[in-house]
Design a protein around this motif. Structure first.
Motif, PDB file in Angstrom:
ATOM      1  N   THR A   1       0.794  -1.280  -0.117  1.00  0.00           N
ATOM      2  CA  THR A   1      -0.054  -0.211   0.069  1.00  0.00           C
ATOM      3  C   THR A   1       0.883   1.206   0.097  1.00  0.00           C
ATOM      4  O   THR A   1       2.241   1.056   0.167  1.00  0.00           O
ATOM      5  N   GLY A   2       0.362   2.518  -0.125  1.00  0.00           N
ATOM      6  CA  GLY A   2       0.911   3.624  -0.194  1.00  0.00           C
ATOM      7  C   GLY A   2       1.713   3.991   1.324  1.00  0.00           C
ATOM      8  O   GLY A   2       2.992   4.159   1.064  1.00  0.00           O
ATOM      9  N   PRO A   3       1.150   3.708   2.194  1.00  0.00           N
ATOM     10  CA  PRO A   3       2.133   4.040   3.327  1.00  0.00           C
ATOM     11  C   PRO A   3       3.059   2.859   3.742  1.00  0.00           C
ATOM     12  O   PRO A   3       4.302   3.362   4.142  1.00  0.00           O
ATOM     13  N   ILE A   4       2.964   1.636   3.218  1.00  0.00           N
ATOM     14  CA  ILE A   4       4.081   0.763   3.108  1.00  0.00           C
ATOM     15  C   ILE A   4       5.312   1.028   2.546  1.00  0.00           C
ATOM     16  O   ILE A   4       6.519   1.127   2.816  1.00  0.00           O
ATOM     17  N   LEU A   5       5.013   1.320   1.233  1.00  0.00           N
ATOM     18  CA  LEU A   5       5.870   1.900   0.324  1.00  0.00           C
ATOM     19  C   LEU A   5       6.723   3.077   0.679  1.00  0.00           C
ATOM     20  O   LEU A   5       7.955   3.070   0.675  1.00  0.00           O
ATOM     21  N   ARG A   6       6.212   3.984   1.379  1.00  0.00           N
ATOM     22  CA  ARG A   6       6.857   5.151   2.255  1.00  0.00           C
ATOM     23  C   ARG A   6       7.514   4.789   3.156  1.00  0.00           C
ATOM     24  O   ARG A   6       8.603   5.272   3.431  1.00  0.00           O
ATOM     25  N   ALA A   7       7.045   3.924   3.890  1.00  0.00           N
ATOM     26  CA  ALA A   7       7.847   3.422   5.214  1.00  0.00           C
ATOM     27  C   ALA A   7       9.074   2.522   4.462  1.00  0.00           C
ATOM     28  O   ALA A   7      10.222   2.655   5.143  1.00  0.00           O
ATOM     29  N   VAL A   8       9.244   1.774   3.429  1.00  0.00           N
ATOM     30  CA  VAL A   8      10.147   1.117   3.091  1.00  0.00           C
ATOM     31  C   VAL A   8      11.128   2.161   2.177  1.00  0.00           C
ATOM     32  O   VAL A   8      12.398   1.750   2.467  1.00  0.00           O
ATOM     33  N   SER A   9      10.582   3.165   1.806  1.00  0.00           N
ATOM     34  CA  SER A   9      11.671   4.364   1.294  1.00  0.00           C
ATOM     35  C   SER A   9      12.255   4.771   2.464  1.00  0.00           C
ATOM     36  O   SER A   9      13.337   5.132   2.045  1.00  0.00           O
ATOM     37  N   LYS A  10      11.610   5.292   3.458  1.00  0.00           N
ATOM     38  CA  LYS A  10      12.311   5.793   4.312  1.00  0.00           C
ATOM     39  C   LYS A  10      13.422   4.903   5.095  1.00  0.00           C
ATOM     40  O   LYS A  10      14.596   5.254   5.300  1.00  0.00           O
ATOM     41  N   ALA A  11      13.265   3.424   5.392  1.00  0.00           N
ATOM     42  CA  ALA A  11      13.958   2.559   5.743  1.00  0.00           C
ATOM     43  C   ALA A  11      15.199   2.547   4.646  1.00  0.00           C
ATOM     44  O   ALA A  11      16.536   2.371   5.381  1.00  0.00           O
ATOM     45  N   ALA A  12      15.035   2.501   3.543  1.00  0.00           N
ATOM     46  CA  ALA A  12      16.002   2.421   2.473  1.00  0.00           C
ATOM     47  C   ALA A  12      17.005   3.455   2.499  1.00  0.00           C
ATOM     48  O   ALA A  12      18.165   3.389   2.658  1.00  0.00           O
ATOM     49  N   SER A  13      16.409   4.630   2.785  1.00  0.00           N
ATOM     50  CA  SER A  13      17.097   6.034   2.936  1.00  0.00           C
ATOM     51  C   SER A  13      18.142   5.956   4.159  1.00  0.00           C
ATOM     52  O   SER A  13      19.237   6.496   3.957  1.00  0.00           O
ATOM     53  N   GLU A  14      17.683   5.450   5.138  1.00  0.00           N
ATOM     54  CA  GLU A  14      18.405   5.476   6.385  1.00  0.00           C
ATOM     55  C   GLU A  14      19.445   4.497   6.515  1.00  0.00           C
ATOM     56  O   GLU A  14      20.683   4.684   6.746  1.00  0.00           O
ATOM     57  N   GLN A  15      19.328   3.311   5.617  1.00  0.00           N
ATOM     58  CA  GLN A  15      20.377   2.110   5.487  1.00  0.00           C
ATOM     59  C   GLN A  15      21.346   2.729   4.466  1.00  0.00           C
ATOM     60  O   GLN A  15      22.725   2.736   4.845  1.00  0.00           O
ATOM     61  N   TRP A  16      21.079   3.711   3.566  1.00  0.00           N
ATOM     62  CA  TRP A  16      22.014   4.247   2.426  1.00  0.00           C
ATOM     63  C   TRP A  16      22.848   5.440   3.343  1.00  0.00           C
ATOM     64  O   TRP A  16      24.086   5.059   3.171  1.00  0.00           O
ATOM     65  N   GLU A  17      22.233   6.049   4.169  1.00  0.00           N
ATOM     66  CA  GLU A  17      23.113   6.927   4.769  1.00  0.00           C
ATOM     67  C   GLU A  17      24.025   6.241   5.879  1.00  0.00           C
ATOM     68  O   GLU A  17      25.266   6.734   5.851  1.00  0.00           O
ATOM     69  N   LYS A  18      23.764   5.277   6.362  1.00  0.00           N
ATOM     70  CA  LYS A  18      24.523   4.445   7.295  1.00  0.00           C
ATOM     71  C   LYS A  18      25.714   3.687   6.532  1.00  0.00           C
ATOM     72  O   LYS A  18      26.812   3.777   6.926  1.00  0.00           O
ATOM     73  N   GLU A  19      25.356   3.212   5.499  1.00  0.00           N
ATOM     74  CA  GLU A  19      26.419   2.022   5.017  1.00  0.00           C
ATOM     75  C   GLU A  19      27.322   3.161   3.975  1.00  0.00           C
ATOM     76  O   GLU A  19      28.786   2.900   3.950  1.00  0.00           O
ATOM     77  N   ILE A  20      26.839   4.281   3.215  1.00  0.00           N
ATOM     78  CA  ILE A  20      27.529   4.790   2.657  1.00  0.00           C
ATOM     79  C   ILE A  20      28.654   5.688   3.488  1.00  0.00           C
ATOM     80  O   ILE A  20      29.959   6.032   3.164  1.00  0.00           O
ATOM     81  N   LYS A  21      28.237   6.187   4.732  1.00  0.00           N
ATOM     82  CA  LYS A  21      29.033   6.792   5.423  1.00  0.00           C
ATOM     83  C   LYS A  21      30.329   5.859   6.002  1.00  0.00           C
ATOM     84  O   LYS A  21      31.045   6.343   6.111  1.00  0.00           O
ATOM     85  N   GLN A  22      29.753   4.868   6.346  1.00  0.00           N
ATOM     86  CA  GLN A  22      30.938   3.735   6.763  1.00  0.00           C
ATOM     87  C   GLN A  22      31.951   3.563   5.734  1.00  0.00           C
ATOM     88  O   GLN A  22      33.100   3.232   5.928  1.00  0.00           O
ATOM     89  N   PHE A  23      31.308   3.309   4.442  1.00  0.00           N
ATOM     90  CA  PHE A  23      32.198   3.228   3.265  1.00  0.00           C
ATOM     91  C   PHE A  23      33.180   4.576   3.044  1.00  0.00           C
ATOM     92  O   PHE A  23      34.151   4.030   2.917  1.00  0.00           O
TER      93      PHE A  23
END
Length: 390
Positions: free
Chosen positions: A312-334
């Motif tokens: 649903t729309g809310p789940i897709l937005r939640a997945v987007s937020k989780a993916a963005s937070e994961q990118w920020e963490k992994e890219i900074k570590q890299f």
């Protein structure tokens, strides 16, 4: 007067014709086309002489402590039917003290003229690349028939062994390396592509270090290319894992075709990137240190949902937020890991030089600033499409 001018003109033309060179062109059937070039380092207590061959135990001479190299060429044998599946190829090797001398000696092992005009892959053996690649890069940019759009890579364990692998999927010899490193065939997000002219430029550039793909031999008929190595101006300094090689491509390329996984509420969601963007800028923090600020993001579509949850729309937005937070963490570590190596494959120093006008002091200033660099990452991943359900 005119009747005396004609004999003089004819005599002059005959004299000039003596200076004309004859045609040195050789037919295709008299040429051996080099499709791949490999170089390895040879270290022995009693190194072989320049007449030594690439086979173990042959051509061993006297010369204690002498550093030698082994040049390997993969040659294609021209055939009448270009659609034939099993195109013939041979690998010849030569141990010598220099690349030009090795090639001259290799000409004695074939009955045709060596032609480098179709050589599209140049491989450095891992041992050679951990020592000094300056000789090889200097030779490849000086030789007139080596293409500067050839692809470069590091071979593990040796360039000779990698070139000797006979792949069942190859219709033309050495085309596995050409199609993979050039991404003309597979478009793997783990493969780093580097041209010869870029490698040479990055080796001499201040504020930008080269990156090369790592080509590994996995079996008698298997090659693996999913890692990368970082170099300074001479040798290998660090090795990147497959995930780190993908992040490097994500930060340096547009339109990267790749997918990522993100975990949310105990379920794993896989999403495929349709577009991606990345940029950075240099700014000063409140403490006075230089901060490299990255802004990354892109548009994606959902590929897999392990929990079978209805999208649903809310789940897709939640997945987007989780993916963005994961990118920020992994890219900074890299980025912190890259910074710890003391290298700069992204061109931070080059950007700093472009922002300053004093060419006499900017390099010294950057060397002083680099150890105290800080990083910040802002990611915006938008998973907008839930995939097609049929």
């Amino acid at each position: 007067m005119r009747k005396w001018q004609y004999p003089r003109l004819v005599f002059l033309l005959c004299l000039v014709s003596l200076l004309l060179a004859g045609c040195q062109f050789k037919d295709v059937d008299r040429r051996a086309f080099v499709l791949s070039f490999g170089i390895d380092s040879v270290q022995t207590e009693e190194a072989g002489g320049e007449g030594g061959e690439g086979k173990e135990g042959e051509g061993k001479g006297k010369g204690k402590g002498k550093h030698l190299i082994e040049v390997s060429l993969k040659l294609a044998i021209p055939e009448g039917d270009p659609t034939k599946r099993n195109q013939e190829a041979i690998v010849i090797s030569q141990i010598s003290s220099s690349i030009p001398e090795a090639i001259r000696l290799l000409k004695s092992k074939v009955d045709k003229e060596l032609d480098f005009s179709l050589c599209k892959t140049l491989l450095f053996g891992e041992g050679y690349a951990r020592n000094n690649i300056s000789e090889m890069t200097d030779w490849m940019v000086r030789r007139r028939d080596i293409q500067l759009v050839a692809y470069n890579g590091v071979a593990r364990p040796t360039a000779k062994e990698v070139l000797g692998v006979r792949l069942k999927s190859e219709r033309v010899p050495a085309y596995y390396l050409i199609l993979s490193l050039g991404k003309e065939g597979t478009e793997s997000p783990f493969i780093v592509s580097t041209f010869s002219y870029n490698l040479r430029r990055h080796l001499t550039e201040q504020g930008l270090d080269p990156v090369l793909p790592l080509v590994e031999k996995e079996g008698e008929d298997t090659l693996l290319i999913n890692k990368a190595v970082l170099l300074d101006n001479q040798r290998i300094r660090a090795e990147l894992t497959p995930d780190e090689a993908r992040l490097l491509n994500l930060l340096t390329q547009r339109g990267l075709r790749t997918s990522f996984n993100v975990e949310m509420d105990g379920n794993i969601y896989s999403y495929n990137m349709e577009t991606n963007r990345s940029k950075f800028k240099l700014a000063k923090s409140n403490k006075g240190n230089m901060v490299v600020q990255y802004t990354v993001g892109g548009r994606a579509s959902l590929e897999d949902n392990t929990g079978g949850i209805e999208m649903t729309g809310p789940i897709l937005r939640a997945v987007s937020k989780a993916a963005s937070e994961q990118w920020e963490k992994e890219i900074k570590q890299f980025l912190v890991k890259i910074h710890g190596t003391g290298l700069d494959p992204f061109g931070w120093g080059l950007r700093y030089s472009a922002m300053n006008w004093n060419n006499a002091t900017e390099l010294e200033e950057w060397r002083r600033i680099y150890p105290n660099l800080e990083f910040s990452v802002k990611a915006d991943v938008q998973v907008r499409y839930s995939g097609m359900i049929r």
